[in-house]
Design an enzyme around this catalytic site. Structure first.
Site, mmCIF file in Angstrom:
data_model
loop_
_atom_site.group_PDB
_atom_site.id
_atom_site.type_symbol
_atom_site.label_atom_id
_atom_site.label_comp_id
_atom_site.label_asym_id
_atom_site.label_seq_id
_atom_site.Cartn_x
_atom_site.Cartn_y
_atom_site.Cartn_z
ATOM 1 N N THR A 198 -0.941 0.640 7.174
ATOM 2 C CA THR A 198 -1.259 1.823 6.383
ATOM 3 C C THR A 198 -1.762 3.017 7.182
ATOM 4 O O THR A 198 -2.440 2.863 8.198
ATOM 5 C CB THR A 198 -2.279 1.416 5.306
ATOM 6 N N GLU B 206 -11.153 -1.803 3.313
ATOM 7 C CA GLU B 206 -9.779 -1.413 3.627
ATOM 8 C C GLU B 206 -9.484 -0.077 2.955
ATOM 9 O O GLU B 206 -10.154 0.311 2.005
ATOM 10 C CB GLU B 206 -8.790 -2.456 3.087
ATOM 11 N N ASP C 297 0.788 -1.239 0.000
ATOM 12 C CA ASP C 297 0.000 0.000 0.000
ATOM 13 C C ASP C 297 0.819 1.288 0.000
ATOM 14 O O ASP C 297 1.799 1.406 0.721
ATOM 15 C CB ASP C 297 -0.862 0.093 1.271
ATOM 16 N N GLN D 60 4.188 0.569 2.293
ATOM 17 C CA GLN D 60 4.330 -0.694 3.025
ATOM 18 C C GLN D 60 5.483 -1.469 2.379
ATOM 19 O O GLN D 60 5.477 -1.686 1.167
ATOM 20 C CB GLN D 60 3.033 -1.498 2.918
#
Lengths: 174, 649
Positions: B191, B309, B131, B147
């Site tokens: 995140t 998400e 991410d 990430q």
């Protein structure tokens, strides 16, 4: 009379509890295995692991992951043994490719799947399980004889099918 | 006479009871024992029955004994995309039908693998990325965090990578911004998003996975606000600032957004979650980013969409061609809610109205609500996040592009994943339902030699090579006109078309497919079509589809071969327009000015280096098309570590 009734109730509770408790874990296995395309394989794999009697769904996924790993290691050993005595160069190339695939399953796919399940980020477990199945497939595909099974067909099939089971159960955690 | 017998319950036949007291006591014992055994037997049979129920529904019993084929299933096993999760129903239960005739199982050599690395897309020097995190513009630099796994080319040990750029294209790698060194992010520094305060300071909210695998939200901020490179970060000593609220599971609470101001002067954020199978966005208000109040209501929810998400929430202008700061609101403003769906690994957005007073949002068109309607990108694209770029007054979108090859190849090449080229986001005034995405203009600085082609006629069933020199780093802008006569004369039909279930470019229709063949070799044994397909309904109405066909993109058998794409609205008077960025193993394509976008990963074995070519093609049966194109060779962005001598550390 009340003594009889209370004893009766006690016995009823005892009998039903005894049987339902020992079979509730079976129900969890059955319910989840029904959601995979390989029901019998799933049930067999889970039942033969003592952890399944107290496992929750992530626990069941973990058991399947361990089983994929075990089968992969066994198949890798098979491949290594075959490589020692192989003469045909095409066969040798296929076996070498399979080594790469199986190393990926054992060193990457399964550890990531287990980690993802533990860390409650199941999409990476789904992805890794899918890849493990694909690696087994790629290995099987690499053998030149398309009309017949490879010398490690049963290992490839076991790893593939168990990976699909793992993928299905991990998907339930999404 | 006094009754000396012990008191016993009165029987109904008190007078004529023949049995003595001792016999009366034995009867209940016998009764209890028999009841016990009856219950035992009943329980035994009950258990037997319930265990039998399952095996009657067993699948593929026959296959247990090693037989290859399951007669019921038609599909053979295909390598499945690792990006979008493919449901079990799509994935075959059958194993090993080895009739992928022209497919190679292990073609990969180092030459092929090293070609796959991109020249101008952001990616770290090695290992795994996912991410995008906390993008922002600060003191002259664009910052990008992500990430990252510092140890391997697969997901795990996640920390925050960091890079900076002056122009969103030329990136310089910096040291890791945050690592998993606290109990509250030991199992993952996940995140998060940045908020720039009115005084210019930066705060970062991010999800940590604790030592107990609970998802919590944490606050971090730059150690030194005068450092334009924002190299060092400090985690707030009182972390976590948010833990899962009642009714939300420990594992369903992640990815806090950038904050925006409410009319009361508080900051507001949203965090995605789920309740059973309903995806939701929770709302919190805060004055100091340390203490929060959970609003009674939620921003929005859509049943059946699963976990949301990387939720994103931002305003777009209905009238202006610029971006808006996240706090902007007003009558000429619409708000977008976006969610990444865990269930299918796709990013969905919807345009609607934000009701500030109670912190709710309502979609303009419930039929295309979040998670059931439009996607940012119909290819491999996930966990996207926008930020307001106050430097150029635009809203910029980042998206994670994973791999769709095998992990064995990723391990061999030592890396996995890239980011899309950052895209500007604008409200599409013409449709009112779509957003327009377009690569940031700074990418044009990479353009080198250009080639122009005007009104190239491509007859039905033909291929035209475009001589542009090397064809692995290209920026292509094209317009297509389809033969009007054919459009009118063709008879419509009721048959529904979809890119993903079609046969790709070999499936010929009257009015399509036609477009470009990228990363194709001379013999077209490997090719990646980026194309339009026009379908005419029985009512005479035309529907245009925009697709990417990976089915023949490589002879390797272990890469994704799906066909991506979707409907693209084409309005009266519009020509069919296309922009394609080709950068080695990534192809980003934009139809109708970015109304429908598709990103694919492509892994050819032959159509690489100098052997990669570009073609126009038209595989329609009736219509001819004419194409006008401008094509540029693209330079590398030379993404590399920040030069040591200049670093402030």
């Amino acid at each position: 009379m009340t003594k009889i009734i209370s004893l009766f109730i006690l016995e009823a509770v005892f009998c039903f509890t005894f049987f339902t408790v020992s079979y509730s874990d079976i129900n969890l296995i059955q319910t989840n295995c029904k959601k995979t395309p390989f029901y019998d394989l799933c049930v067999l794999t889970l039942k033969s692991d003592p952890r399944s009697s107290t496992a929750d769904v992530p626990g069941l996924a973990r058991i399947v992951a361990d089983s994929v790993n075990a089968k992969a290691i066994a198949t890798l050993n098979q491949i290594s043994a075959l490589l020692k005595s192989v003469k045909d160069p095409t066969l040798e190339k296929a076996l070498e490719g399979c080594i790469v695939s199986y190393n990926t399953i054992i060193q990457a796919d399964i550890p990531v799947a287990i980690d993802a399940i533990e860390k409650n980020n199941p999409k990476f477990a789904v992805q890794s399980a899918t890849d493990a199945g694909n690696e087994a497939q790629a290995c099987e595909n690499s053998f030149a004889e398309k009309a017949s099974n490879s010398p490690i067909f049963s290992g490839n099939k076991a790893v593939h099918d168990l990976s699909v089971v793992l993928q299905s159960i991990a998907s339930l955690l999404l | 006479m006094v009754d000396t017998r012990p008191f016993l319950p009165v029987s109904s036949h008190a007078g004529s009871d023949p049995t003595g007291p001792s016999e009366n006591r034995r009867k209940p014992m016998k009764l209890q024992l028999s009841i016990f055994f009856v219950l035992l037997t009943v329980g035994f049979f009950a258990a037997l029955l319930t265990s039998n129920n399952g095996s009657d529904n067993g699948f593929v019993k026959e296959n247990e004994h090693g037989s290859l084929a399951s007669p019921s299933s038609e599909k053979q096993l295909r390598p499945v995309s690792r990006g979008p999760a493919v449901g079990v129903s799509e994935k075959s239960n059958r194993l090993f039908a080895k009739d992928n005739e022209n497919q190679l199982a292990y073609p990969w050599n180092n030459s092929m693998l090293s070609w796959q690395r991109t020249a101008f897309h952001f990616q770290p020097e090695k290992n795994w990325m996912n991410d995008p995190n906390g993008p922002l513009f600060y003191k002259g630099w664009y910052h990008f965090f992500y990430q990252y796994n510092p140890h391997a080319a697969v997901w795990g040990d996640i920390v925050w990578g960091h890079a900076v750029s002056k122009d969103l294209i030329h990136w310089l790698h910096l040291p890791l911004a945050m690592v998993a060194d606290q109990w509250y992010d030991k199992n993952g520094v996940w995140t998060g998003s940045a908020t720039i305060l009115p005084d210019g300071k930066v705060v970062m909210l991010y999800t940590g996975s604790t030592t107990e695998n609970v998802q919590v939200q944490n606050l971090a901020y730059p150690a030194d606000h005068s450092d334009p490179l924002l190299i060092n970060w400090v985690k707030y000593s009182g972390n976590p600032v948010l833990v899962p609220p009642p009714g939300i599971l420990d594992k369903d609470f992640r990815d806090p957004t950038t904050a925006w101001l409410t009319s009361e002067g508080k900051w507001r954020i949203t965090i995605g979650s789920k309740i059973n199978k309903t995806g939701v966005a929770l709302v919190y208000d805060t004055k100091d980013f340390i203490n929060y109040e959970l609003l009674d209501g939620i921003l929005h929810a859509v049943p059946g969409t699963g976990m949301w998400e990387c939720v994103d929430f931002f305003p777009v202008s209905k009238t202006e061609e610029n971006g808006l700061d996240t706090s902007v609101n007003g009558p000429s403003v619409k708000h977008v809610v976006k969610a990444s769906l865990d269930d299918d690994r796709h990013d969905y957005y919807s345009i609607g109205t934000y009701h500030e007073k109670n912190g709710t949002w309502i979609p303009d068109e419930p039929k295309i609500d979040v998670g059931i309607g439009l996607r940012y990108d119909y290819g491999i694209y996930y966990a996207a996040k926008t930020f307001y770029d106050q430097n150029k007054n635009r809203r910029v979108l980042w998206g994670w592009i994973g791999e769709s090859d095998s992990e064995a190849a990723d391990m061999q090449k030592g890396w996995a994943s890239v980011q899309s080229i950052p895209r500007t986001i604008l409200f599409d005034k013409k449709t009112g339902t779509h957003l327009l995405q377009w690569p940031v203009e700074e990418i044009e600085s990479l353009r080198l030699k250009s080639y122009e082609f005007n009104q190239v006629k491509v007859q039905a069933g033909s291929v035209v090579p475009l001589d542009v020199g090397p064809a692995t780093q290209l920026d292509i802008i094209a317009e297509f006109e389809i033969d009007n006569e054919a459009l009118e004369k063709t008879t419509g039909s009721n048959v529904t078309f979809s890119c993903s279930s079609s046969g790709g470019t070999v499936e010929r229709g009257a009015l399509g497919p036609f477009g470009l063949l990228v990363l194709a070799d001379d013999s077209l044994s490997e090719q990646t079509p980026v194309y339009f397909y026009i379908a005419k309904g029985s009512d005479g109405k035309l529907k245009t589809f925009f697709c990417n066909d990976q089915s023949r993109s490589s002879v390797a058998s272990d890469v994704n071969k799906q066909i991506y794409g979707n409907l693209v609205p084409v309005l009266e008077g519009e020509k069919l327009s296309l922009r394609v960025l080709v950068d080695h193993s990534i192809v980003e394509s934009f139809a109708q000015g970015g109304r429908t976008v598709i990103t694919s990963r492509v892994y050819p074995t032959k159509a690489i280096y100098g052997a990669a070519k570009l073609f126009l093609f038209n595989n329609a049966t009736e219509a001819s098309v004419s194409a006008s194109l401008r094509i540029w060779q693209m330079n590398s962005a030379f993404i590399r570590p920040y030069p040591n001598d200049k670093e402030s550390q």
